[in-house]
Design a protein around this motif. Structure first.
Motif, PDB file in Angstrom:
ATOM      1  N   GLN A  54      23.171 -17.589  22.558  1.00 50.50           N
ATOM      2  CA  GLN A  54      24.254 -18.419  22.026  1.00 50.50           C
ATOM      3  C   GLN A  54      25.618 -17.806  22.330  1.00 50.50           C
ATOM      4  O   GLN A  54      26.590 -18.524  22.568  1.00 50.50           O
ATOM      5  CB  GLN A  54      24.066 -18.597  20.526  1.00 50.50           C
ATOM      6  CG  GLN A  54      22.897 -19.501  20.165  1.00 50.50           C
ATOM      7  CD  GLN A  54      22.693 -19.606  18.668  1.00 50.50           C
ATOM      8  OE1 GLN A  54      22.754 -18.609  17.943  1.00 50.50           O
ATOM      9  NE2 GLN A  54      22.453 -20.814  18.178  1.00 50.50           N
ATOM     10  N   SER A 107      27.410 -23.673  24.937  1.00 50.02           N
ATOM     11  CA  SER A 107      26.785 -24.975  24.650  1.00 50.02           C
ATOM     12  C   SER A 107      25.628 -24.849  23.668  1.00 50.02           C
ATOM     13  O   SER A 107      25.187 -25.847  23.086  1.00 50.02           O
ATOM     14  CB  SER A 107      26.286 -25.621  25.949  1.00 50.02           C
ATOM     15  OG  SER A 107      25.147 -24.938  26.452  1.00 50.02           O
ATOM     16  N   LEU A 108      25.125 -23.622  23.469  1.00 50.48           N
ATOM     17  CA  LEU A 108      23.999 -23.409  22.554  1.00 50.48           C
ATOM     18  C   LEU A 108      24.450 -23.084  21.133  1.00 50.48           C
ATOM     19  O   LEU A 108      23.625 -23.085  20.216  1.00 50.48           O
ATOM     20  CB  LEU A 108      23.119 -22.261  23.070  1.00 50.48           C
ATOM     21  CG  LEU A 108      22.448 -22.467  24.427  1.00 50.48           C
ATOM     22  CD1 LEU A 108      21.695 -21.196  24.828  1.00 50.48           C
ATOM     23  CD2 LEU A 108      21.503 -23.661  24.392  1.00 50.48           C
ATOM     24  N   ARG A 122      23.342 -24.830  17.680  1.00 48.50           N
ATOM     25  CA  ARG A 122      22.151 -25.630  17.958  1.00 48.50           C
ATOM     26  C   ARG A 122      20.889 -24.815  17.678  1.00 48.50           C
ATOM     27  O   ARG A 122      20.907 -23.588  17.763  1.00 48.50           O
ATOM     28  CB  ARG A 122      22.148 -26.093  19.417  1.00 48.50           C
ATOM     29  CG  ARG A 122      23.363 -26.919  19.807  1.00 48.50           C
ATOM     30  CD  ARG A 122      23.346 -27.262  21.286  1.00 48.50           C
ATOM     31  NE  ARG A 122      22.246 -28.169  21.621  1.00 48.50           N
ATOM     32  CZ  ARG A 122      21.940 -28.513  22.872  1.00 48.50           C
ATOM     33  NH1 ARG A 122      22.639 -28.023  23.893  1.00 48.50           N
ATOM     34  NH2 ARG A 122      20.939 -29.342  23.105  1.00 48.50           N
ATOM     35  N   GLU A 181      19.641 -21.627  13.116  1.00 49.59           N
ATOM     36  CA  GLU A 181      19.633 -23.085  13.067  1.00 49.59           C
ATOM     37  C   GLU A 181      18.208 -23.631  13.229  1.00 49.59           C
ATOM     38  O   GLU A 181      17.853 -24.652  12.651  1.00 49.59           O
ATOM     39  CB  GLU A 181      20.531 -23.660  14.164  1.00 49.59           C
ATOM     40  CG  GLU A 181      22.013 -23.350  14.005  1.00 49.59           C
ATOM     41  CD  GLU A 181      22.426 -22.011  14.629  1.00 49.59           C
ATOM     42  OE1 GLU A 181      23.638 -21.762  14.706  1.00 49.59           O
ATOM     43  OE2 GLU A 181      21.526 -21.233  15.033  1.00 49.59           O
ATOM     44  N   ASP A 235      14.642 -31.353  18.236  1.00 50.38           N
ATOM     45  CA  ASP A 235      15.845 -31.064  19.015  1.00 50.38           C
ATOM     46  C   ASP A 235      15.921 -29.602  19.465  1.00 50.38           C
ATOM     47  O   ASP A 235      16.960 -29.165  19.981  1.00 50.38           O
ATOM     48  CB  ASP A 235      17.093 -31.393  18.192  1.00 50.38           C
ATOM     49  CG  ASP A 235      17.211 -32.884  17.903  1.00 50.38           C
ATOM     50  OD1 ASP A 235      16.791 -33.687  18.757  1.00 50.38           O
ATOM     51  OD2 ASP A 235      17.722 -33.244  16.821  1.00 50.38           O
ATOM     52  N   VAL A 280      15.994 -26.311  21.452  1.00 54.58           N
ATOM     53  CA  VAL A 280      16.312 -25.979  22.843  1.00 54.58           C
ATOM     54  C   VAL A 280      15.563 -24.703  23.221  1.00 54.58           C
ATOM     55  O   VAL A 280      15.752 -23.657  22.593  1.00 54.58           O
ATOM     56  CB  VAL A 280      17.823 -25.760  23.033  1.00 54.58           C
ATOM     57  CG1 VAL A 280      18.121 -25.431  24.497  1.00 54.58           C
ATOM     58  CG2 VAL A 280      18.602 -26.988  22.572  1.00 54.58           C
TER      59      VAL A 280
END
Length: 358
Positions: free
Chosen positions: A22, A27-28, A31, A50, A71, A73
């Motif tokens: 992260q 972008s991570l 999330r 998260e 969701d 990743v």
């Protein structure tokens, strides 16, 4: 003469692998992230906080993690990056004490009974270390401070993430009494279940059992349980601690004697062992397969190799060959485990420095 109080810090990086990913990929951030595995196979090596909100945990099969968190990743692990950051963190430790016992890339015990910076307390040392790690790496560490390893480990986990918690000698015994058995370091799920069946649910319950009672059920581990229930743990912090083996095992929800089924059930176990070997930069010359049958009888089979191994393909080849040698099976299998021993450390153990207010 009263022995001086040992001052121990346990440092544990918060969601280390996931936090590195992260940090390096904006972008991570924010999330749910799982490092390792894939959507269909493998296991989670680490999960961001998260993702943990959804119940995703390390060592969980990837398919289960995906079911819990659609969701999620998945990110491929970058162990070279993790090792490089771990070296930076160790350099921070070394500026404060030479007595460092690494447990993994992101976790270590420090004995700061004597600290190199002349700080007034172990708490001050822990606060300085956390600030330096954040400044140097951009990552957050939690710290536990106490007078022994058991309580320092409990303290570091007590208010995670981004926590600094202190258990003083005056607090220790009473703190342990109110602690749930599941939060005792060294008591895993199987032992916890056994203790709960005996009516042991808290440190107070454990403390009420005599050493003889515990020894009758838990054997050689009884002395450790008897001591920590009273806030006592005499184990020293050992600099450059030598690990003897790396392994993983799993108990199945249903027993099976089918080779193909058991081969599939070995897959996540092998993933976990190979991931741990890579994370620690270790390989071993001996691969051991552990098999527990439906009647709880247990056997092990081992094979020694000419050179250290850590890659998953070789581990799978050897483990499956050992499993095949057990056939035909007369009983179904409820547990499989794989471990690697005779590890190639490349260094000898260093002597411990003998040892200020927490």
């Amino acid at each position: 003469m009263t022995a001086p109080v040992r001052k121990v810090i346990h440092i544990d990086m918060d969601a280390f692998y996931a936090s590195v990913e992260q940090r390096d990929d904006p972008s991570l951030r924010g999330r749910p992230v799982a490092v390792g595995g894939s959507r269909e196979r493998g296991v989670v090596a680490a999960a961001s906080y998260e993702a943990r909100v959804f119940g995703v945990r390390s060592a969980m099969p990837s398919v289960t993690a995906r079911r819990l968190c659609p969701d999620l990743v998945f990110v491929r692990p970058r162990f070279d990056a993790y090792r490089a950051i771990s070296e930076e963190i160790r350099a921070v430790f070394a500026a404060h004490t030479p007595v460092i016992e690494p447990l993994s890339l992101d976790e270590a015990y420090l004995d700061v009974s004597e600290n190199l910076q002349g700080l007034p307390s172990a708490t001050a040392v822990a606060r300085a270390i956390r600030a330096e790690i954040l400044a140097r790496t951009g990552l957050v560490a939690s710290a536990g401070v106490s007078y022994n390893k058991f309580l320092a480990k409990v303290a570091s986990d007590y208010r995670k993430p981004d926590a600094l918690f202190v258990i003083t000698p005056a607090m220790g015994p009473a703190f342990v009494e109110d602690l749930a058995i599941g939060r005792f370091h060294g008591i895993g799920p199987v032992t916890e279940g056994k203790m709960r069946r005996l009516g042991i649910r808290t440190g107070r319950d454990l403390k009420a059992r005599s050493l003889e009672e515990l020894a009758a059920v838990f054997g050689s581990s009884a002395a450790y349980y008897h001591g920590v229930a009273r806030g006592i743990d005499e184990r020293p912090v050992r600099a450059h601690r030598i690990r003897k083996s790396i392994g993983a095992e799993n108990t199945f929800s249903d027993d099976s004697a089918d080779f193909e089924t058991l081969s599939e059930r070995l897959a996540p176990i092998l993933d976990k062992v190979a991931t741990a070997c890579r994370a620690k930069g270790l390989g071993g010359r001996t691969v051991t397969l552990k098999v527990k049958f439906s009647d709880f009888a247990q056997v092990t089979r081992a094979r020694s190799l000419p050179a250290p191994v850590s890659d998953r393909d070789t581990l799978a080849q050897v483990s499956l060959a050992l499993l095949r040698e057990l056939y035909p099976l007369r009983r179904s299998v409820r547990l499989l485990g794989v471990s690697v021993s005779a590890l190639d450390h490349g260094q000898a153990e260093a002597p411990r420095q003998l040892g200020l207010a927490l």
